[in-house]
Write an enzyme that holds these catalytic residues in place. Structure first.
Site, PDB file in Angstrom:
ATOM      1  N   LYS A  47       0.938  -1.242   0.106  1.00 15.16           N
ATOM      2  CA  LYS A  47      -0.050  -0.038   0.114  1.00 15.16           C
ATOM      3  C   LYS A  47       0.893   1.181   0.181  1.00 15.16           C
ATOM      4  O   LYS A  47       1.864   1.324   0.672  1.00 15.16           O
ATOM      5  CB  LYS A  47      -0.883   0.013   1.273  1.00 15.16           C
ATOM      6  CG  LYS A  47      -1.884   1.157   1.256  1.00 15.16           C
ATOM      7  CD  LYS A  47      -2.898   0.978   2.564  1.00 15.16           C
ATOM      8  CE  LYS A  47      -4.004   1.977   2.414  1.00 15.16           C
ATOM      9  NZ  LYS A  47      -4.944   1.955   3.684  1.00 15.16           N
ATOM     10  N   SER A  60     -10.071   0.360   6.990  1.00 15.33           N
ATOM     11  CA  SER A  60      -9.453   0.408   5.677  1.00 15.33           C
ATOM     12  C   SER A  60      -8.788  -0.800   5.157  1.00 15.33           C
ATOM     13  O   SER A  60      -8.226  -1.034   4.212  1.00 15.33           O
ATOM     14  CB  SER A  60      -8.238   1.443   5.604  1.00 15.33           C
ATOM     15  OG  SER A  60      -8.963   2.826   5.685  1.00 15.33           O
ATOM     16  N   SER A  72      -9.755   2.617   2.967  1.00 17.05           N
ATOM     17  CA  SER A  72      -8.884   3.272   1.892  1.00 17.05           C
ATOM     18  C   SER A  72      -7.890   2.247   1.240  1.00 17.05           C
ATOM     19  O   SER A  72      -7.661   2.713   0.219  1.00 17.05           O
ATOM     20  CB  SER A  72      -7.900   4.447   2.714  1.00 17.05           C
ATOM     21  OG  SER A  72      -7.142   3.577   3.887  1.00 17.05           O
TER      22      SER A  72
END
Ligand SMILES: [Mg+2]
Ligand SMILES: [Zn+2]
Lengths: 505, 86, 504
Positions: free
Chosen positions: A79, A178, A154
């Site tokens: 990420k 997330s 997210s």
């Protein structure tokens, strides 16, 4: 589609270890897949040009006789909230476009040391603020189940990459859901460890007291294998727990045997009635509970009266901490600089840079947080929110006095359409209703696929929560239910996702 | 402005509306945050986490200035400063 | 800038009562910074490094970086708190003080707010005449320093009119302890002296603890002086100003005096004092207005989520308390008695900041009186002439060695002063200077007698007087001999020999 990309990380690791597949072949297969489908999915912001070299190095280490871990040579998606020395790190923001960190996040360094091969950086809502990945400054990621829908957020990039077989493993971060909410909408597995269980060093901070890094995978065992690599004490993070952790892969293997469900007490929260969820989400949740009951688990109604204040507390604490954490993006030492015309002062330059470099959701939250911390409002807002945290911890303590784990649907709805909620922040914030309490209280949570919603055929996840430090319990329970569901389905849930052929966008 | 973000008039109008709604919604925390409840700042209680006073690896000047939007003479360069040191 | 109207100091004191307050920032001399393992430029070993070469990620606020507390900085802070007579908090925590400024890597300073490490203490301070006063301390808290700005393109290097500024973050993260006093009443006309004596007391304490290099000229100690006036008989405190970063003891004394005179003039004219920070200008001896206090001073403090509470154990606090050095005031009392100095003699030493030097000189073998005479006399004279500090001009062991040469008769006092000059000029140890300059006393009677005979022959009238019993007339001959010997003779021995030769 190459068979290599369909393997779980555990299987791939075994084949690499046995010499059946090289890490270079495994990496190339995934790079090929990214090249084929990522134009449609847009899970990646950056593909690592050094991936094959890194894979070759792992192969060389193995050839030289080095004893490597069980997933050495397996590709990993990272990420973009995690800083890396060999790839840009942007946290999904224009203000950090092209930023090159002089150090690796601890979880990245540990992954490299374990022989994992970083494939690239995955898309995310800007600074992890969002539940849909629509707020990425670099365009949305699309859900592999339906390219018109959101992949959650997210960490939509990491979840989509794993769901689209672009990577077997990914790293995510979870501040209010997330990792778990994207897992829910993409039919994948995501774990938010106990706060402090995985180092935050090198994770670009959103809300420091809520952020946790964790694994994003297709199976519970794979998550355990990755957690074993990235977890454990890190002196660079003061909030890192000093304790020794058991092997989470071992816990997952133990769970898969099914015995753990016998006599297991599973709490279901009275204050989260089925009526609060999309019908297919509630139905899938109830079906999973029934399956567990059939295997000997006991379902117990528990009360968590303060959970309903969680979202409100979260939307005070998160913006407050974020407004402070994001103050460093000021154009002085790194990142974007926008210099207005005339003879601007440094104050003018900072304001113009932040105006141009931050997206609307980030501005919204910075301003909200600035307000919540300001003198005269602190007690009513931030101070009160910290008290709600205490009340939620007390709810958890009471509940875990009665049950071993708590179960909830992972999110209220299945994946919604891109653009559907983008102008309604309040509605968007409710996506994290069931995931937020774990972040506020620091307890671990896992989301595993529980099926698809009858009305739209989209994946649904079930969340389990355990007491702080009891992450291993989640691996046992998650793997047990996963095994039972696999038995009942006859194939992994992701096998039902539409084939991605690439080239539609 | 404390957040140091220059906003257009449109943005101010839009944000004001949204923030009012959000603030109204989150004001509910004060319903249960009674004086007898202690505040929790860290989810897992710990204390006394220290580092030994030993010099570690420092960044090279090149690493330090690598991402600088502007630098001169081994230092970060900024336009004139209006405000004062605190 | 327009010069402010000032009221005569004595008149100001007739009309108003000054109330003081001080915030002193002490830079600790730990090896590494407060929250990073980068070298600490406030430690002598790393002082003067090139800009931006003492940097760890957190000092720049790099994305993903995190602070970790320096254990030694915590110990030093507790020791300082104890030396200030403070209670040490059972639980203390860090907070973020949020404000945008380019010298802050994160745009917040990690400091302490509602739970400082030390609180409620007092410092015994000695004024120039030996009067002891007690300064009440409100708190001492840990925090980090900011980086350094250099303003370029302006005429004066000041912030006003500069075209651009350069930032060096070496100092960012240097461990600080900020000591905040309570309002100080009763200083009256000695207010400026209080200020100076307080800073000296803090300097002595941190030096005694060895926790700071304590060099004011390097900014290891920085003082913000708060001054307010209230009309005689009024209960309510007046509005205060905060004069920032006054970095020498003389300046803090002058700044307090100036603010009293300036504020008095405004108040006497019916004006009001604006609550603001002010800047001290060493060159003009004045202060100028800085930043007014306003709503913009909303620092949005909140508990630092990246750091955990500091909860020192009883054992640690007891251990540090037991290790505290003698309090400076008590130590001075003891030394004065041991050395047998009068009040005036001791004040001379103390006011010159020479106690450590005299102590070390005595320890190296010199008699107390001799040690004092050297330091407050000739060494101070040379220091003043060279505009330097007497302390550090020459080593105590050299001074003791010099006195040893005098005691042995190798040097006269006058020769010894020449040797001292040589030592200060870097010509080596006293013995080396004696050797290289050839300054030892001539103890060869033969050479002296030859010179005496020459002098007596040249002054027959003097010889006659001596023979008549007018012994004091010998002085002229002695002077001539000493001159001939270039001072390198023992005058007493010369006198003996003159009388001997004259009698023959
Ligand atoms: Mg201050
Ligand atoms: Zn301070």
């Amino acid at each position: 589609m190459s068979d290599i990309i369909r393997l779980t990380a555990a299987e791939l690791g075994e084949k690499i270890s046995a010499g059946e597949i090289s890490s270079v072949e495994a990496t190339q297969a995934h790079l090929d897949r990214i090249a084929a489908v990522d134009g449609d999915v847009h899970a990646f912001l950056h593909v690592n040009e050094h991936a094959l070299a890194a894979a070759a190095e792992v192969d060389a280490r193995r050839a030289a006789g080095e004893q490597l871990g069980p997933i050495a040579g397996v590709p990993l998606a990272v990420k973009d909230v995690l800083v890396t020395t060999d790839m840009p790190s942007t946290s999904g923001s224009k203000i950090l476009e092209g930023y090159m960190s002089p150090f690796d996040a601890t979880v990245v360094a540990r992954s490299r040391a374990a022989g994992l091969v970083p494939l690239g950086k995955t898309n995310m809502d800007e600074f992890a603020m969002g539940s849909s990945t629509e707020f990425s400054a670099y365009g949305p990621t699309r859900n592999p189940w339906d390219l018109d829908r959101i992949p959650g957020g997210s960490g939509g990039g990491s979840a989509a990459a794993v769901a689209a077989f672009e990577a077997p493993l990914a790293l995510g971060s979870d501040t209010g859901g997330s990792i778990r909410q994207p897992a829910h909408v993409t039919g994948t597995v995501g774990i938010k460890p106990t706060y402090g269980g995985v180092s935050r060093y090198g994770a670009i901070a959103l809300a420091s007291s809520l952020d946790q890094v964790g694994p994003v995978t297709r199976t519970v065992l794979d998550a355990g294998l990755l957690h074993d690599v990235i977890g454990g004490h890190d002196p660079k993070d003061s909030t890192s727990l000093p304790q020794e952790w058991p092997s989470f892969a071992a816990a997952a293997r133990e769970g898969a045997s099914g015995q753990v469900l016998k006599g297991l007490k599973v709490g279901v929260i009275t204050e989260l009635p089925d009526s609060g969820f999309q019908a297919g989400v509630a139905a899938s949740f109830r079906a999973s509970l029934a399956l567990m009951e059939a295997q000997g688990a006991e379902i117990v109604e528990i009360s968590a009266p303060h959970f309903e204040y969680g979202v409100a507390a979260y939307y005070l604490i998160l913006p407050a901490e974020a407004s402070s954490n994001l103050a460093k993006f000021d154009s002085v030492r790194f990142g974007l600089r926008v210099t207005p015309d005339g003879n601007p002062t440094v104050e003018d330059v900072m304001s113009a840079t932040r105006e141009a470099g931050f997206g609307p959701e980030v501005k919204r939250r910075i301003i909200l947080g600035t307000y919540a911390l300001s003198a005269g409002y602190y007690d009513a807002y931030y101070g009160s929110a910290q008290k709600v945290r205490t009340l939620i911890q007390q709810d958890f303590a009471r509940a875990f006095g009665q049950v071993d784990v708590i179960a909830t649907p992972s999110a209220p709805t299945t994946a919604f359409k891109i653009g559907e909620k983008i102008d309604d922040p309040l509605q968007m914030y409710l996506n994290d209703l069931t995931t937020i309490p774990a972040n506020l209280a620091g307890v671990p949570g896992i989301s595993i696929p529980s099926g698809v919603a009858a009305e739209d055929g989209l994946p649904v996840g079930i969340q389990f929560l355990a007491p702080a430090h009891e992450d291993a319990r989640l691996y046992r329970v998650g793997a047990a239910l996963e095994a039972a569901l696999l038995d009942s389905w006859g194939e992994p849930l992701l096998a039902r996702a539409p084939q991605l052929l690439g080239g539609t966008r | 402005m404390l957040a140091r973000i220059q906003l257009s008039d449109d943005e101010v109008t839009q944000l004001t509306g949204q923030l009012d709604a959000i603030v109204d919604n989150i004001a509910k925390v004060s319903e249960v945050a009674t004086p007898d409840v202690v505040a929790t700042s860290h989810p897992i209680a710990m204390s006394n986490v220290f580092r030994p006073d030993e010099v570690g690896e420092t960044l090279t000047l090149e690493q330090t200035l690598k991402n600088a939007p502007d630098a001169a003479d081994g230092r970060f360069r900024v336009t004139a400063i209006l405000g004062e040191e605190q | 800038m327009a010069t402010a109207k000032l009221m005569d100091f004595d008149k100001a004191l007739e009309m108003f009562e000054p109330v003081l307050g001080f915030e002193v920032h002490v830079e600790l001399n730990t090896r590494t910074k407060m929250f990073s393992d980068a070298p600490n430029p406030a430690n002598d070993e790393f002082h003067g490094a090139e800009p931006n070469t003492l940097i760890a990620p957190v000092d720049l606020g790099l994305p993903g970086s995190l602070p970790v507390v320096n254990a030694t900085a915590v110990r030093s802070s507790i020791s300082l708190g104890l030396a200030l007579g403070c209670s040490i908090a059972e639980s203390s925590r860090f907070a973020r003080k949020n404000y945008f400024y380019p010298d802050l890597g994160k745009n917040y300073q990690i400091s302490q707010y509602d739970e400082p490490i030390a609180f409620e203490g007092s410092v015994e301070v000695e004024l120039e005449d030996g009067t002891l006063v007690t300064i009440p301390v409100e708190r001492a808290h840990m925090e980090e320093d900011a980086g350094k700005l250099t303003h370029m393109g302006g005429a004066t290097g000041r912030i006003q009119g500069a075209e651009y500024s350069l930032v060096d973050y070496n100092r960012a993260g240097v461990p600080l302890v900020e000591i905040v006093t309570k309002p100080i009443f009763g200083a009256e006309h000695r207010a400026p002296e209080y200020a100076k004596a307080y800073i000296a007391a803090i300097r002595d304490i941190v030096r005694g603890l060895g926790i700071s290099e304590a060099r004011l000229e390097r900014g290891n100690l920085r003082c913000d002086a708060n001054v307010s006036l209230r009309p005689r008989g009024q209960e309510k405190l007046g509005t205060r100003t905060e004069t920032k970063n006054v970095n020498s003891m003389r300046s803090v004394e002058r700044a307090v005096r100036y603010e009293i005179q300036r504020q008095a003039a405004i108040l006497a004219d019916g004006g009001t004092i604006i609550q603001e920070t002010r800047h001290w200008h060493e060159d003009t001896g004045t202060t100028s207005p800085g930043r007014p206090k306003s709503d913009a001073d909303d620092y949005r403090y909140f508990p630092e989520p990246d750091l955990l509470p500091v909860q020192p154990s009883r054992e640690l606090v007891d251990e540090l308390r037991a290790a505290l050095p003698e309090q400076p005031v008590a130590r001075r009392r003891r030394l004065k008695a041991d050395w047998g100095f009068t009040d005036l003699e001791f004040q001379d030493v103390r006011n010159g900041g020479l106690i450590d030097e005299v102590e070390a000189t005595i320890a190296a073998g010199a008699a107390p009186a001799a040690a004092r005479k050297w330091w407050t006399g000739e060494i101070t004279r040379i220091a003043n002439a060279q505009d330097r500090d007497a302390a550090g001009l020459v080593s105590p062991s050299d001074v003791a060695a010099l006195q040893g040469l005098v005691d042995a008769g190798t040097l006269t006092d006058k020769l010894a002063r020449q040797v001292l000059e040589g030592v200060i000029a870097g010509e080596g140890s006293p013995q080396q200077v004696v050797d290289s300059r050839g300054l030892a006393v001539v103890s060869d009677d033969g050479a002296l007698i030859a010179a005496i005979d020459d002098a007596l022959a040249a002054q027959p009238d003097v010889l006659a007087k001596i023979k008549d019993g007018k012994v004091q007339a010998a002085g002229a001959v002695i002077g001539a001999v000493m001159k001939a010997m270039k001072g390198q003779a023992d005058a007493a021995r010369v006198r003996e020999l003159v009388l001997e030769r004259a009698a023959q």
